[in-house]
Design a protein around this motif. Sequence first.
Motif, PDB file in Angstrom:
ATOM      1  N   ILE A 342      10.775  13.785   1.076  1.00 51.19           N
ATOM      2  CA  ILE A 342      10.047  13.544   2.389  1.00 51.19           C
ATOM      3  C   ILE A 342      10.753  14.130   3.408  1.00 51.19           C
ATOM      4  O   ILE A 342      11.672  14.463   3.742  1.00 51.19           O
ATOM      5  N   VAL A 343       9.578  14.834   4.243  1.00 54.15           N
ATOM      6  CA  VAL A 343       9.847  15.550   5.526  1.00 54.15           C
ATOM      7  C   VAL A 343       9.664  14.903   6.911  1.00 54.15           C
ATOM      8  O   VAL A 343      10.653  14.750   7.548  1.00 54.15           O
ATOM      9  N   VAL A 377       9.121  10.388  -4.299  1.00 55.62           N
ATOM     10  CA  VAL A 377       8.917   9.773  -2.922  1.00 55.62           C
ATOM     11  C   VAL A 377       9.475   8.589  -2.829  1.00 55.62           C
ATOM     12  O   VAL A 377      10.196   8.230  -1.890  1.00 55.62           O
ATOM     13  N   VAL A 378       9.108   7.753  -4.002  1.00 54.35           N
ATOM     14  CA  VAL A 378       9.659   6.093  -4.112  1.00 54.35           C
ATOM     15  C   VAL A 378      11.091   6.296  -3.926  1.00 54.35           C
ATOM     16  O   VAL A 378      11.569   5.502  -3.091  1.00 54.35           O
ATOM     17  N   LYS A 379      11.647   7.215  -4.714  1.00 52.68           N
ATOM     18  CA  LYS A 379      13.177   7.106  -4.834  1.00 52.68           C
ATOM     19  C   LYS A 379      13.827   7.439  -3.496  1.00 52.68           C
ATOM     20  O   LYS A 379      14.754   6.978  -2.802  1.00 52.68           O
ATOM     21  N   THR A 387      16.122  -1.175  -1.662  1.00 53.23           N
ATOM     22  CA  THR A 387      15.387  -1.252  -2.807  1.00 53.23           C
ATOM     23  C   THR A 387      13.986  -2.045  -2.622  1.00 53.23           C
ATOM     24  O   THR A 387      13.337  -1.974  -3.919  1.00 53.23           O
ATOM     25  N   LYS A 388      13.664  -2.413  -1.665  1.00 50.82           N
ATOM     26  CA  LYS A 388      12.146  -3.182  -1.509  1.00 50.82           C
ATOM     27  C   LYS A 388      11.299  -2.179  -1.448  1.00 50.82           C
ATOM     28  O   LYS A 388      10.037  -2.078  -1.988  1.00 50.82           O
ATOM     29  N   PHE A 393       6.324  -2.041  -4.124  1.00 51.77           N
ATOM     30  CA  PHE A 393       5.336  -0.959  -4.464  1.00 51.77           C
ATOM     31  C   PHE A 393       3.990  -1.377  -4.934  1.00 51.77           C
ATOM     32  O   PHE A 393       3.827  -2.199  -5.869  1.00 51.77           O
ATOM     33  N   ILE A 394       2.911  -0.681  -4.322  1.00 45.93           N
ATOM     34  CA  ILE A 394       1.663  -1.152  -4.942  1.00 45.93           C
ATOM     35  C   ILE A 394       1.022   0.005  -5.538  1.00 45.93           C
ATOM     36  O   ILE A 394       0.803   0.306  -6.626  1.00 45.93           O
ATOM     37  N   ALA A 395       0.779   1.000  -4.987  1.00 45.34           N
ATOM     38  CA  ALA A 395       0.183   2.446  -5.160  1.00 45.34           C
ATOM     39  C   ALA A 395       0.537   3.475  -4.329  1.00 45.34           C
ATOM     40  O   ALA A 395       1.108   3.499  -3.398  1.00 45.34           O
ATOM     41  N   TYR A 396       0.459   4.670  -5.051  1.00 38.98           N
ATOM     42  CA  TYR A 396       0.691   5.712  -4.425  1.00 38.98           C
ATOM     43  C   TYR A 396      -0.521   6.861  -4.576  1.00 38.98           C
ATOM     44  O   TYR A 396      -1.261   6.987  -5.589  1.00 38.98           O
ATOM     45  N   GLU A 397      -0.720   7.606  -3.384  1.00 42.50           N
ATOM     46  CA  GLU A 397      -2.287   8.455  -3.513  1.00 42.50           C
ATOM     47  C   GLU A 397      -1.437   9.610  -2.593  1.00 42.50           C
ATOM     48  O   GLU A 397      -0.803   9.591  -1.593  1.00 42.50           O
TER      49      GLU A 397
END
Length: 551
Positions: A342-343, A377-379, A387-388, A393-397
Amino acid sequence: MESVDVIVVGAGMAGLTTARELLKKEPTLKVLVLEGKDRVGGRTLTVDVQTANHTTDKFDMGGQWVGRTQKELLALLDELNIDVYEQYEKGKKMAQLGTEKIRSYSASLPIFAAGSFTLYEVIDFVRNIFRMSRMVKKVNVLDAFSWDGAIAADEQSVASFARSIALTRSARDALDIAIRSVYGAEAKRMSLLYHLLYCKSGGSFMDLIEATGDGAQALRIKGGSQQISLRMAAELGDRVRLKSGVKHIETSEGGPTRVTLINGEHLECKRLVLAIPPNQCGHLEFSPPLGYLKRRLYDNMTPGHLIKFIVTYKSAFWREDGKSGEIISAGRTTIPGEILPIVCSYDATTSNGSPAIVGFIHADLHDWTVNERCNAVVKDLVRFFGTKALAEFIAYEEKNWNKEPFNGGCPVDYVTSGNMDAFMSIRDMHYGVHFAGTETAVVWMGYMSGAVESGKRAANEVFYALELKEKVDHKYLRGSQFSVEYHHPHPPSDHYDDYLSPWRRRIFFGAALVFGIYAVSKKYDLSYTARFFRPVEKSVFKWWTGMEWPH
Ligand SMILES: Cc1cc2nc3c(=O)[nH]c(=O)nc-3n(C[C@H](O)[C@H](O)[C@H](O)COP(=O)(O)OP(=O)(O)OC[C@H]3O[C@@H](n4cnc5c(N)ncnc54)[C@H](O)[C@@H]3O)c2cc1C
C-alpha cells in the motif's frame, strides 16, 4: 469515404466535452467521436463491487475525487445534475515514513504532526515544503522556462532534489509517496520542473495532496465519475462510435484531414481533435510526420503505473476505532526484497453507506497475480488497522491500468528530466490536428477538471479554425496558438547566460600566488616578511628605479 466537419478521437471526458461544446454552440456541425474501447469514460470507470448485506455498490476504479477549486468539473457536474459529498477524514491517520514503525497523527498531514514525529522531522518536512512552494510560485504554467532556476530544475529529477534538501529519511519518504500517489510514478524518473509546473497548475503542492480545504481529494461524486461521460455520450447519441481505434492520420495545411482506423476504415474531416493521452499520440502514424519537439515530447512523456484497489467491509470498523482510513506508507522494511504494497489509502465508504477502503498499490507489484496482491493488501491493512481488517473483509477489486488498452497507465502521463522544452509544444497544432486531453490543460492538468478545460479549449480552437469566430469564447483559448496573448514559450537558451563571478578566478589565482610564495620561501628559508613582501618589493623597486632587484 465518409466526410464530416469534425472528428474527435477519444471518448474520455476531454473528447466528449469537445464534441458537446461544439454542438451546444453550433448544432449544425457534423461531429463524430471515435473511441478505441468498447466503452466511454477513458480513465474513469465505475464498477459494482459486493458490499455488506449481500448487495453491491458503485466504486470508482479510475478518477474519483474532486477539489473545491476544480471549477470546470464542478460546473459540468452541476449541468449534469450530479451531486458531490465530502471525503471522510475524521480521526487518526496512519503513516509509515522513515522507519518500519507505524505512527498515527491527527493533523491534516504528517508535516503538522509534532508529537507523532520528532521535532527534527517536522522541521524538515516544513522546511522542504517551504522550499518547494517558493519554487512553485516562480513557475509560469504557460512558459516554464521564464524563471532563472528552470533549466537546472529540468535537468534534475524530483528524487535528486529531495536527496539534496531533505535532512531526514521521513521527509524523503514523504515526497516519494506524494509523487507515487499523485502521478503513479517514481520520483527518480520525473523532471523536477514538470512537478513544479503541475503543482502550479493545481494551485500548490499542498493542494495536490490534501483531502481538506482546497485539496484535490476533498470531495467525491455520488454514484461514481464515469456517469459524467456516460451522460455526455447519451446526449451525443450515435455520434459516438465505439471500437473505432485510430491508427493513421494524414493532414495538410488548409486541406482535409483523413484518418484510418485500425479496422481499415477511412474517414475525412475539416478539423481533427486528438483527445487521447500523450503516450497514445506517440503510437499514431502522422503524415506529414510530427515536428521535432512534439515527437520528442511523445517519446519522453510516459504514464504512471499505479494499481487502484477497493476492499469492502462488513462495517467501517476503523471509524469506530477512531481512525480516518487514511494511510501513507513508504512500504520499506529491513528484509531485503520485501515490498509492502500500500502506497496510500482513504475511507471509500459510499454515499449509500457501504463501508470500504480505497488505495493504490506500489508499481513493483505489477507481475504478481490478483490473488497475491489481494493477500498482500489485506495483510498490509491488518498492519495498520488490526485484525478486523481481515475478520470484516467482504471483497477485493482492483484495476491495473497498465493493462488497459488505449491507455498505457495511470493516472497521468509525466515528463522525464531534460524534456520540458518539448513539453511546451503540447498544445501546438499539427496542420489540421488539435490536441486536447487532461495533460494539455492549463489549470488542474492531469485531473478530470483539466480534461474538461482542455475539451473546451479544443472546441474553441475548432470554431476559430472553421472561421466561426463569433462562436469563440476567448477565455478558453488560454495557452492556445489562437490566443491573442500567445507567444511561443522560451525554449531553454543555448547561449552562455549564466553569470560567472570574476572573484572566483581572482580568488583561485590569489590562492595559487600565496601558495607559490609559501613554497618558494620554504625552499629558500626566507623570513615571513620577506616571503610575502619580497615580490612586491621587487616590483615596486623596478617600477621606481627601472632596475632589476639586486641579487
Ligand atoms: C486510477 C486513477 C485515479 C485517478 N484519480 C483521479 C482523481 O481522483 N481525481 C481526478 O480529477 N482525476 C483522477 N484521475 C485522472 C482522471 O481520470 C483523468 O485526468 C481524466 O479522466 C482524463 O480524461 P481525458 O479525456 O483527458 O483522457 P482519457 O480518460 O484517457 O480518455 C482518452 C480516451 O481516448 C481513447 N483512445 C486512446 N487512443 C485512442 C485511439 N488511437 N483511437 C481511439 N480512441 C483512443 C481511450 O480509450 C480513452 O477512452 C485518475 C485516473 C486514474 C486512472
